[in-house]
Design a protein around this motif. Sequence first.
Motif, short mmCIF file in Angstrom:
data_model
loop_
_atom_site.label_atom_id
_atom_site.label_comp_id
_atom_site.label_asym_id
_atom_site.label_seq_id
_atom_site.Cartn_x
_atom_site.Cartn_y
_atom_site.Cartn_z
N PRO A 322 9.85 3.48 15.50
CA PRO A 322 9.90 2.50 14.40
C PRO A 322 9.57 3.15 13.07
O PRO A 322 8.84 4.13 12.97
CB PRO A 322 8.84 1.49 14.81
CG PRO A 322 7.88 2.25 15.65
CD PRO A 322 8.71 3.24 16.40
N ASP A 323 10.13 2.57 12.04
CA ASP A 323 9.86 3.04 10.68
C ASP A 323 9.97 1.82 9.76
O ASP A 323 10.91 1.03 9.90
CB ASP A 323 10.87 4.12 10.29
CG ASP A 323 10.45 4.82 9.01
OD1 ASP A 323 9.32 4.59 8.55
OD2 ASP A 323 11.28 5.59 8.48
N PHE A 324 8.98 1.68 8.85
CA PHE A 324 8.94 0.51 7.98
C PHE A 324 8.74 0.95 6.54
O PHE A 324 8.18 2.00 6.24
CB PHE A 324 7.77 -0.42 8.36
CG PHE A 324 7.88 -0.97 9.75
CD1 PHE A 324 8.56 -2.15 10.00
CD2 PHE A 324 7.31 -0.29 10.83
CE1 PHE A 324 8.65 -2.66 11.28
CE2 PHE A 324 7.40 -0.79 12.11
CZ PHE A 324 8.08 -1.98 12.34
N SER A 325 9.21 0.11 5.66
CA SER A 325 8.90 0.27 4.23
C SER A 325 8.01 -0.91 3.81
O SER A 325 8.16 -2.01 4.34
CB SER A 325 10.18 0.31 3.41
OG SER A 325 10.83 -0.95 3.45
N VAL A 326 7.07 -0.64 2.87
CA VAL A 326 6.14 -1.67 2.40
C VAL A 326 6.25 -1.74 0.88
O VAL A 326 6.18 -0.72 0.19
CB VAL A 326 4.69 -1.36 2.81
CG1 VAL A 326 3.75 -2.46 2.32
CG2 VAL A 326 4.59 -1.18 4.32
N THR A 327 6.49 -2.93 0.38
CA THR A 327 6.56 -3.15 -1.07
C THR A 327 5.45 -4.12 -1.49
O THR A 327 4.99 -4.95 -0.70
CB THR A 327 7.93 -3.72 -1.47
OG1 THR A 327 8.13 -4.96 -0.80
CG2 THR A 327 9.05 -2.75 -1.11
N VAL A 328 5.02 -3.97 -2.73
CA VAL A 328 3.92 -4.78 -3.28
C VAL A 328 4.46 -5.60 -4.45
O VAL A 328 5.11 -5.06 -5.35
CB VAL A 328 2.74 -3.90 -3.75
CG1 VAL A 328 1.61 -4.76 -4.30
CG2 VAL A 328 2.26 -3.02 -2.60
N THR A 342 5.12 -6.75 1.43
CA THR A 342 6.31 -7.07 2.25
C THR A 342 6.66 -5.87 3.12
O THR A 342 6.85 -4.76 2.62
CB THR A 342 7.51 -7.41 1.34
OG1 THR A 342 7.15 -8.53 0.52
CG2 THR A 342 8.73 -7.79 2.18
N PHE A 343 6.76 -6.13 4.45
CA PHE A 343 7.06 -5.07 5.42
C PHE A 343 8.51 -5.23 5.89
O PHE A 343 8.90 -6.31 6.34
CB PHE A 343 6.12 -5.17 6.63
CG PHE A 343 4.68 -4.96 6.27
CD1 PHE A 343 3.93 -5.99 5.70
CD2 PHE A 343 4.08 -3.73 6.48
CE1 PHE A 343 2.60 -5.78 5.38
CE2 PHE A 343 2.76 -3.53 6.16
CZ PHE A 343 2.00 -4.55 5.60
#
Length: 413
Positions: A322-328, A342-343
Amino acid sequence: MLSRVVVAIALFATPMAPAAMQARAPNFTATPKTVTGLPGSAVKVDFAYEPSATAAYQPAATDIAVTSCEFSLDDDPKSTVGCTDQAGDMTWTMVMPKTLTAGKYKVHWIIQYSLYQKPVKDPDRGNFTFEVVEPRFRTAVEPAAAHPGQPVDVRFTSDPADVTITGCDVQGIKCGQDDRGWFARFPAPDATTVVPWHVDYHGGPGTDNTAPGRVGITVEPWPAPEFQVRLAGPDRVGPGTPVPVQFASLTKGVDVTACFVTYRGERIDCTGTDLATVMVRGDAEPGPVELPWKLTFESSRQGDKGDVRTGSVGFTVVIEPPDFSVTVQPPAARPGDPVTLTFTSLIPGWRSSTASRSSRTRPGTPAGGHPSAGSSAPGCPRICRPAPRCCAGVWSPPTPAAARARTTTSSPT
């Protein structure tokens, strides 16, 4: 082949002893127009009176006439063939029997003649050599080798060229004509064989005849049918992914009638489109997978039979980490203001199930009152929903007044 028939002479008068016949030279010479011909050929023969050198007188040509003529072949006196088509007093026609086979024959002739319009008692005799030739017919098979049931042409040419083919057949199938000559067309048999033929021909007056023969037809078996069994999609798939396998015949006249593949001991049959679909199980281990297959086919090609074929086709199970990006949002906030994390999963098929958040003191929280560890801001669930995106409200901690002027960072922590 034509059988050999011998014809003979019947003597007109009292027979002479052979020694006496040979002792006296003939008074006439016989000159045939041709010394070779086909069975049945009509040969014109000119007779000329030539008395001996010691004769007291030499009659004029008008004083001599041949009144009858007959001939035999090879000294066989059992039968007689009469000359025909008298052309004047000294030219007669000898028709060779149609039943003669090829070879050289001694033609013995005997004539009755008159001298000064009075019959001469003793006939005159002589001989000449005549060669009977049989026409030869060459055959050409097109194509030289055929598959069962394919059209085959047998073409005929004559030798000598002045012999004209008037008709033919091959194993009873009548010939036709085109700009290349006479030929018979028929389907090739199931195996190599020899077939009979007949040719009707004409080589001059009286030579109409039929010649038999045989010709070999070479038959080759049909080439082995070819099939294509392939994946109808990507060959690298993850668990839970369908893998379609397509079956197809690449040979005209050959059709796939049934097919299936085997996956982890389970038989998966083809549908009406010759497609078998395998569903990769969720517990599949990463790595190569072989799918044994089997197909049944039928053939409409003459002399060909249906059969089965087997083989295997492979694909690879791939499990990606798995690989995720996280934004604020927002990218900048004052101390104590809420921000949203946000994931987003970067790998199809993976999703976030929880969100980690820091536990900080909110403005207005009573002394000693802190949210419990892992709690979320109002309006955002503690556990992210099963979707590629999830959110968690996180509160930034209060900062001293001296430091508030510097709280302009776009990425609060």
